[in-house]
Structures are given as structure tokens and as C-alpha cells.
Design a protein around this motif. Structure first.
Motif, mmCIF file in Angstrom:
data_model
loop_
_atom_site.group_PDB
_atom_site.id
_atom_site.type_symbol
_atom_site.label_atom_id
_atom_site.label_comp_id
_atom_site.label_asym_id
_atom_site.label_seq_id
_atom_site.Cartn_x
_atom_site.Cartn_y
_atom_site.Cartn_z
ATOM 1 N N LEU A 1 45.569 47.904 29.537
ATOM 2 C CA LEU A 1 45.490 47.043 27.790
ATOM 3 C C LEU A 1 46.018 45.396 28.709
ATOM 4 C CD1 LEU A 1 45.956 49.270 25.055
ATOM 5 C CD2 LEU A 1 43.783 49.743 26.662
ATOM 6 N N ALA A 2 46.164 45.488 29.584
ATOM 7 C CA ALA A 2 47.188 44.264 29.768
ATOM 8 C C ALA A 2 45.675 43.045 29.743
ATOM 9 C CB ALA A 2 47.865 44.000 30.794
ATOM 10 N N ALA A 3 44.323 43.284 29.846
ATOM 11 C CA ALA A 3 44.029 42.216 29.890
ATOM 12 C C ALA A 3 42.342 42.457 29.631
ATOM 13 C CB ALA A 3 43.975 41.445 31.189
ATOM 14 N N PRO A 4 41.832 41.283 29.276
ATOM 15 C CA PRO A 4 39.800 41.361 28.545
ATOM 16 C C PRO A 4 39.316 42.910 30.525
ATOM 17 C CG PRO A 4 40.598 39.660 28.370
ATOM 18 C CD PRO A 4 41.899 39.568 29.859
ATOM 19 N N PRO A 5 38.745 43.979 30.113
ATOM 20 C CA PRO A 5 38.138 44.441 30.551
ATOM 21 C C PRO A 5 37.367 43.312 31.930
ATOM 22 C CG PRO A 5 38.090 45.357 29.111
ATOM 23 C CD PRO A 5 38.709 43.693 28.394
ATOM 24 N N ALA A 6 36.218 42.742 31.589
ATOM 25 C CA ALA A 6 36.312 41.497 32.566
ATOM 26 C C ALA A 6 37.154 41.034 33.669
ATOM 27 C CB ALA A 6 34.951 40.454 31.676
ATOM 28 N N GLU A 7 38.181 40.459 32.806
ATOM 29 C CA GLU A 7 39.114 40.162 34.356
ATOM 30 C C GLU A 7 39.174 41.641 34.993
ATOM 31 O OE1 GLU A 7 43.816 38.374 33.698
ATOM 32 O OE2 GLU A 7 42.254 37.697 32.278
ATOM 33 N N LEU A 8 40.065 42.541 34.394
ATOM 34 C CA LEU A 8 40.271 43.307 35.299
ATOM 35 C C LEU A 8 39.306 43.937 36.140
ATOM 36 C CD1 LEU A 8 42.484 45.533 32.601
ATOM 37 C CD2 LEU A 8 43.109 43.661 34.867
ATOM 38 N N PRO B 1 28.818 52.896 47.197
ATOM 39 C CA PRO B 1 28.743 53.660 48.621
ATOM 40 C C PRO B 1 29.971 53.247 49.210
ATOM 41 C CG PRO B 1 26.450 53.417 48.172
ATOM 42 C CD PRO B 1 27.005 52.811 47.135
ATOM 43 N N ASP B 2 30.243 51.886 49.011
ATOM 44 C CA ASP B 2 31.468 51.993 49.913
ATOM 45 C C ASP B 2 32.766 51.021 49.301
ATOM 46 O OD1 ASP B 2 30.768 49.906 47.963
ATOM 47 O OD2 ASP B 2 30.646 47.577 48.807
ATOM 48 N N GLY B 3 32.697 51.931 48.095
ATOM 49 C CA GLY B 3 33.867 51.903 47.442
ATOM 50 C C GLY B 3 34.465 50.956 46.209
ATOM 51 N N THR B 4 33.319 49.778 46.206
ATOM 52 C CA THR B 4 33.401 49.545 45.114
ATOM 53 C C THR B 4 33.065 49.826 43.500
ATOM 54 O OG1 THR B 4 31.716 48.015 45.873
ATOM 55 C CG2 THR B 4 33.596 47.181 46.940
ATOM 56 N N PRO B 5 33.439 49.391 42.584
ATOM 57 C CA PRO B 5 33.104 49.780 41.777
ATOM 58 C C PRO B 5 31.838 48.715 40.648
ATOM 59 C CG PRO B 5 35.334 48.548 41.063
ATOM 60 C CD PRO B 5 35.110 48.445 42.797
ATOM 61 N N HIS B 6 31.049 49.452 40.160
ATOM 62 C CA HIS B 6 29.844 48.840 39.448
ATOM 63 C C HIS B 6 30.216 48.034 38.763
ATOM 64 C CE1 HIS B 6 26.853 51.730 40.118
ATOM 65 N NE2 HIS B 6 28.409 52.964 40.728
ATOM 66 N N THR B 7 30.045 47.039 38.568
ATOM 67 C CA THR B 7 30.099 46.017 36.791
ATOM 68 C C THR B 7 30.245 46.504 36.155
ATOM 69 O OG1 THR B 7 27.922 45.310 36.662
ATOM 70 C CG2 THR B 7 28.910 44.127 38.453
ATOM 71 N N LEU B 8 31.055 45.973 34.811
ATOM 72 C CA LEU B 8 30.593 45.973 33.251
ATOM 73 C C LEU B 8 29.243 46.690 32.570
ATOM 74 C CD1 LEU B 8 33.435 44.404 31.738
ATOM 75 C CD2 LEU B 8 33.690 46.592 32.043
ATOM 76 N N PRO B 9 28.270 45.725 33.140
ATOM 77 C CA PRO B 9 27.416 45.876 32.585
ATOM 78 C C PRO B 9 26.757 47.470 32.637
ATOM 79 C CG PRO B 9 27.587 43.979 32.354
ATOM 80 C CD PRO B 9 28.833 44.015 33.568
ATOM 81 N N GLU B 10 27.207 47.384 33.873
ATOM 82 C CA GLU B 10 26.144 48.607 34.926
ATOM 83 C C GLU B 10 26.810 49.964 33.933
ATOM 84 O OE1 GLU B 10 24.762 47.145 38.865
ATOM 85 O OE2 GLU B 10 27.011 47.960 39.402
ATOM 86 N N LEU B 11 28.140 49.919 33.644
ATOM 87 C CA LEU B 11 29.118 51.125 33.454
ATOM 88 C C LEU B 11 28.604 51.126 32.332
ATOM 89 C CD1 LEU B 11 32.809 50.501 34.900
ATOM 90 C CD2 LEU B 11 30.940 52.498 35.734
ATOM 91 N N ALA B 12 28.215 50.506 31.841
ATOM 92 C CA ALA B 12 27.830 50.311 29.742
ATOM 93 C C ALA B 12 26.739 51.055 30.285
ATOM 94 C CB ALA B 12 27.788 49.416 29.418
#
Length: 646
Positions: free
Chosen positions: A374-381, A240-251
Motif C-alpha cells: 500500500l506504499a504507492a498506487p497500484p499502477a506505480e507498483l 510465460p517469461d515470468g513478467t506480470p500481467h498489466t493491471l487492466p489484464e488482471l482486472a
């Protein structure tokens, strides 16, 4: 060489109305804003020069002449003379173009050309216009527990996270403008990467797009549309605040989609994405029928069209690279919405790529986007994007209400596109010994060398030199896109003839090769300088269609039925390159019934190619592929005898 063989509105312009910095986007708090913001250079970029009419006509004759007989050239010259005559149609049409170019709010004399060219086409865009990139395989992360949904959900979540990081930086205008050889490039196309959807129309399509009069500034959508087993799901990827979900949440959200879609595909007649494969006017009729049938269909279309992008979770692992490329280019629209500007496609084994709707995006823009993803690992991005825990993303189906008539329409579209796809044959090629670095050691332009190899291979395979198109990027101009280069020059004809002349010694052949390469580089330079004739003359034809009667030009000029115009543009080869280490293959469909589409990735250490052609002429494409291997080796050997370029 390795080879695989087998089975190519909201606004009326595909360009935003605001070329300056957005006034409602705040700088990112997760990184330093560069001194030059993403769109700061747009207004200071030089305008695309409007060519002189007589110069364009002279260049046109020069460009088409190598492809014509003496009689055809004479007929074309007569048509050009009539076009240029004091009372001919060329002058009032060009004067109208000059007036338009000087008008307030016009960025380029091509502002109306691009919509007419891309949005005006009435055939299918699936396979005919969309293009794809196959990404390099992901670098496996350190050993961690397998996430829900396996490698497919993990790879898709990583791509979503990387794309959200890019969008947040793009909205904040903190992505530095692209430089090419130190020269700033237009970044306007980057605004079409998110929440952009082509809308079918009867006479011309439109685009639902942010940064337009209807939707100023970045789009505020928080969701993507995920396809699985012929079903569509809305998945929120921003909190709701415009920040992305975390990688585990997206998965976890993607795993929920996989579970909700069930183990078996839905029937084709309920997968509305099939309608996006129809010819444009027919799709416009179907869309109107969807909207008229039930209000829920308007809501479903809105969910799709407003979505940031599509994520296609295909359920079958293609058996090889060729099949993977084919699936990226024209996979079943039960799992696609071909009108969406960006669709990530992820296979169960984690292999992935992207399908692009072409009206607002060219390959160079998408390449820079993919390079960032693809410039960096997804966790870093993901961390850079400011992702934080919001809980598992909300997931819900996107459903249409269909009656028997609409279901029959969807089914017919599915069957028609499957048949259309079966009539395309493709080949993937890889030449690890013929990369750009090798060409440079031989002191020859890498692009010129591969283009001349194409010409030699085509001549030997099909017994003729045919019209050849090459796309040349022109983003150094304000709102610049591409220019149409015609590859066949007099020097090419001499080169091909000399290579097959048994009386020619190596020095003579080498001289012909280098002369043709030099001519290729010169012509590419003309295109980059805005001195190419085709798009200029083509836009004059569009002006005649739009406003010819009021300009005193009620009928089309014979120039556009002349042998030169028809032969030069009737491609035997249609070529385009995508140089990026993050891309394994790039591809598009052929552009005519006899054309071979050549999409090539020219890397320092290798040359990868995807060829496509209609099935009736597939034998010629296979012969071309065989001759190409020989041609590349032969030219390399020839230059190795004298790599100094003397």
C-alpha cells in the motif's frame, strides 16, 4: 470513542532450510539492488540466547506469583524445586536442549519449538489461530473508466499487482532487510508469503513451502486461486517469461472469474474449502479420502497448494466495520482456503483485507508486507514490477470430484464452522483521542499505558486481575519470531488496587501508574533480550514428550500441572498490537473459554481495537469495553495533572 457491537509433509518445520541468499534468483532489472540484500544479515544475526535453567525457573515463579494464592504459590514452588533437584527431570531435559542448540544446522534452540507449537495444535486453525488485517481504504485513482468487474476487480487487481512486485523483488533479494531502531531484523519469514500451504496431518501438520529441501529457492508458480460464490478458479498472473500481467489484464481476468462464477453461490456441499475449517486430524482424514477418491482431486489440491496466494472475491458487502472484520476473520470457507498462508479478501465495494495462516508468519512480517503493498498506487507498483501485456490471463475452474460421502463431509464441515462462528462475539472500538502521540506527550510508554488501561478495565468489569498474554516481537535474533510476555506484575496489582482506593490521592495513583508502566517496560525488555521463562520451560515439556524415555524422564514433570503453570497460561486477556497506518483493524479469536482477545492498532493519532470472546462470556467483554473507555480517559486525566513524569 466509536463502538460497534455484534457477532474470533513437505517439511516438518515451519522454517526454511536455506538461511543464506538464494543461488538461483537473478537481481531485478527494474531497480537498483541494495548494498545489503534481503537475506544477507541472517547468518550474522545473534542467536537467541538459551536461558539458564535456574534463571527460567526463578523468573517463572516471579511471573506467576501475582496470580496465585499463598497455597498455590507454595505448591508451585515445591514443583519447581523437584524439577530443579539434582535427580529431577529439569537437568537432563535442559542438557538435551543445550545439545540440540549446539548441533550443526540448528539456527536456534526454538527450531523444534515453533513446529510443535503451531503445527502440533489439533483443533481448528480457522478463527482459533489465523489472524486478519483490515486495510485502510484505497485512495481513489484519477477519474478513469470503471474497469470490468467494478471496484472489486479493480481493488483486487491492484493488490495482486502489488504482491507480484513484492515477490519479484523478494526473489531477487532486492528488498532491504527490515531495521528496527537501527537493528537488523530476521527476514526468514518473508519466504512463507508465497506458495506456502499448511498440510493437515494426524499427529502434526506439515507445510508445503519453497526454500525447502523439496523445493529449493523461490517457487515458480505463475498463478493464484480466486474464490467466488463457492467456486475456485486458477488465474495466471505471470506470463510465460515470468513478467506480470498489466493491471487492466488482471482486472479483466478477475471480471472473467466473476462472470464464470454466475450470479448465485454454489451449494455448500461442493465447496471443498469448508474442510479446511475442521480440526486438523479430521481434516487430514478428509484430505486422504479426497486423494483416494479420484486422481483429479490430487491435481486440484496441487493447484491450490502451489498457488502464489488466494484472492477471495466475496459477494456480500458487510454492513459496517465490525461485520467486515468478522468476515475477514471467519468468513464462510466456501470462499476461503484457511490453510493458505496469504488470502486477500476483497468485497464488492472495494474494501479489502487479508487472512493469514499463522504457522510461518507473524504479524510484524505481514505488516511490513502490507506496508509495501500500500506504499504507492497500484499502477506505480505494477510498472516497477516490469508488467507487460500478455493478453487476458488464462482462467479455468479448479474442480473436485466428489461422491455422496464426500459431499456430506463438506456439508457437515460447513454447518459445524457456521455454528462455531456464531459462538464468537466481537466488538470494534476506536479512540481518536488516545493515540501514541498523546501518550508520548504524557511521558509514558504508549504500549504500557494501553496495557494498564486493559488491566484496570478488566478488574472493574470482571472483578479480578487475570492472566494476560502479550506477544513481543524478537526478530532481532536469528530466526527470531515472538516471545510470550505475561503482563501482570506486582506493580500492576498495586496500580489496580490504588486506582480504586477512595483514600488514594491523585499523586499516589499517578505514582502507582508510573511504577506499573516502568515494570511493564522492564519486562518487555526481558522478553526482547531472551530472558523470558515460558517458552524455555514449554520446550522442555515438548522434549520430554519426544525423547523423555531415552533421557530417563518417562513422565511429565508435576511442574506442568502446578497451579503456577496452569493459572499463568489460562488467559483472561490475550493481546497483540499491529502498529501501521495502512491497517484500520487487526484481529484474532480468543484463546480460551473465558478469554477476551484484544488486537489493537496503536497509531500516532488513534487507538483501534478488535475484541473477540466466546458468546457465553460476551457480557464480560461488553462490560470490559465500557470500562476501557472510562479507564483510558481516567489515566489520561491523571497524567495530565503532571505530564512531566515526576
Amino acid at each position: 470513542m466509536t463502538v460497534q457491537t455484534g457477532r474470533e509433509a513437505a517439511t516438518t518445520a515451519a522454517a526454511p532450510t536455506n538461511a543464506g541468499p538464494s543461488t538461483n534468483a537473478a537481481p531485478s532489472t527494474t531497480e537498483t539492488v541494495p548494498a545489503v540484500r534481503t537475506f544477507d544479515n541472517e547468518e550474522s544475526l545473534p542467536r537467541v540466547p538459551l536461558p539458564d535453567l535456574a534463571d527460567s525457573c526463578a523468573r517463572f515463579l516471579d511471573w506467576c506469583a501475582p496470580l496465585l494464592t499463598t497455597e498455590q504459590l507454595a505448591a508451585t514452588e515445591a514443583a519447581v524445586n523437584d524439577f530443579l533437584a539434582p535427580d529431577g527431570p529439569g537437568r537432563p531435559l535442559h542438557a538435551e536442549l543445550a545439545r540440540f542448540n549446539a548441533s550443526d544446522g540448528v539456527h536456534s534452540w526454538l527450531d523444534e519449538f515453533w513446529p510443535a507449537r503451531y503445527l502440533g495444535r489439533r483443533d481448528r486453525i480457522a478463527l482459533n489461530a489465523n489472524f486478519f488485517f483490515l486495510f485502510r481504504d484505497a485512495v481513489p485513482p484519477p477519474a478513469t473508466p470503471t474497469p470490468p468487474g467494478g471496484p472489486q476487480a479493480e481493488r483486487a487487481a491492484g493488490l495482486i499487482a502489488a504482491a507480484l512486485d513484492y515477490k519479484i523483488r523478494l526473489d531477487a533479494e532486492s528488498i532491504p532487510p527490515l531495521l528496527r531502531r537501527g537493528q537488523p531484523q530476521s527476514m526468514v519469514q518473508n519466504r512463507f508469503l508465497f506458495s506456502t500451504t499448511r498440510i493437515p496431518g494426524q499427529g502434526q501438520d506439515t507445510v508445503r513451502v519453497p526454500y525447502s529441501a523439496a523445493w529449493p529457492g523461490p517457487w515458480d508458480a505463475r498463478h493464484v486461486v480466486v474464490f467466488r460464490h463457492g467456486q475456485m478458479f486458477r488465474m495466471d498472473v505471470l506470463g510465460p517469461d515470468g513478467t506480470p500481467h498489466t493491471l487492466p489484464e488482471l482486472a479483466a481476468g478477475l471480471a472473467a472469474v466473476l462472470a464464470a462464477a454466475g450470479p448465485a453461490p454454489a451449494p455448500d456441499d461442493v465447496a471443498v474449502g469448508h474442510l479446511t475449517t475442521k480440526a486438523r486430524a479430521a481434516w487430514a482424514e478428509s484430505r486422504a479420502e479426497l486423494l483416494a477418491h479420484d486422481p483429479a482431486n490430487a491435481a486440484a489440491l496441487d493447484e491450490i497448494e502451489r498457488a502464489l496466494f488466494c484472492v477471495c472475491l466475496d459477494h456480500v458487502v458487510p454492513p459496517d466495520t465490525l461485520a467486515t472484520c468478522d468476515q475477514l476473520l471467519y468468513g464462510s470457507a466456501a470462499g476461503r482456503w484457511y490453510d493458505k498462508s496469504v488470502s486477500f479478501v476483497v468485497f464488492p465495494n472495494g474494501r479489502a483485507g487479508i487472512n493469514i495462516e499463522h504457522c510461518g508468519l507473524d504479524g510484524t512480517t505481514v505488516l511490513s508486507f502490507v506496508d509495501e503493498l500500500l506504499a504507492a498506487p497500484p499502477a506505480e507498483l505494477s510498472a516497477r514490477s516490469g508488467a507487460r501485456a500478455h493478453g487476458r490471463p488464462a482462467v479455468r475452474p479448479v474442480s473436485f470430484v466428489l461422491d455422496a460421502t464426500l459431499r456430506a463431509d463438506v456439508q457437515a464441515a460447513a454447518e459445524s464452522f457456521a455454528e462455531f462462528g456464531e459462538e464468537t462475539v466481537a466488538v470494534t472500538l476506536s479512540f481518536p483521542e488516545h493515540g501514541a502521540d498523546r501518550s508520548k506527550t504524557l511521558r509514558i510508554s504508549p504500549d504500557a499505558l494501553v496495557q494498564l488501561a486493559y488491566q484496570l478495565a478488566h478488574y472493574r468489569a470482571r472483578g479480578r486481575t487475570g492472566a494476560t498474554y502479550e506477544s513481543i516481537a524478537t526478530r532481532q535474533w536469528r530466526y527470531g519470531r515472538t516471545e510470550a510476555m505475561r503482563v501482570v506484575t506486582p506493580e500492576v496489582l498495586t496500580f489496580v488496587a490504588t486506582m480504586d482506593d477512595p483514600a488514594a490521592d491523585p499523586a499516589t495513583r499517578r505514582a502507582a501508574l508510573r511504577a506499573a508502566a516502568d515494570a511493564h517496560v522492564r519486562r518487555a525488555g526481558e522478553c526482547q533480550r531472551g530472558d523470558a521463562p515460558e517458552q524455555h520451560l514449554w520446550e522442555l515439556a515438548f522434549i520430554q514428550r519426544r525423547r523423555g524415555a531415552e533421557l530417563g524422564v518417562p513422565t511429565a514433570s508435576p511442574l506442568y500441572e502446578s497451579p503456577g503453570w496452569l493459572v499463568m497460561r489460562d488467559d483472561y486477556l490475550s493481546t497483540s498490537s499491529a502498529p501501521s497506518a495502512n491497517i484500520e483493524h487487526f484481529g484474532f479469536g480468543s484463546t480460551s473459554g473465558k478469554c477476551i482477545g484484544i488486537a489493537y492498532v496503536l497509531l500516532p493519532d488513534r487507538l483501534n481495537i478488535y475484541l473477540s470472546t466466546p458468546r457465553p462470556v460476551a457480557a464480560g467483554m461488553h462490560a470490559f469495553a465500557d470500562r476501557l473507555r472510562d479507564a483510558l480517559g481516567e489515566l489520561d486525566d491523571l497524567l495530565t495533572l503532571d505530564p512531566t513524569g515526576s
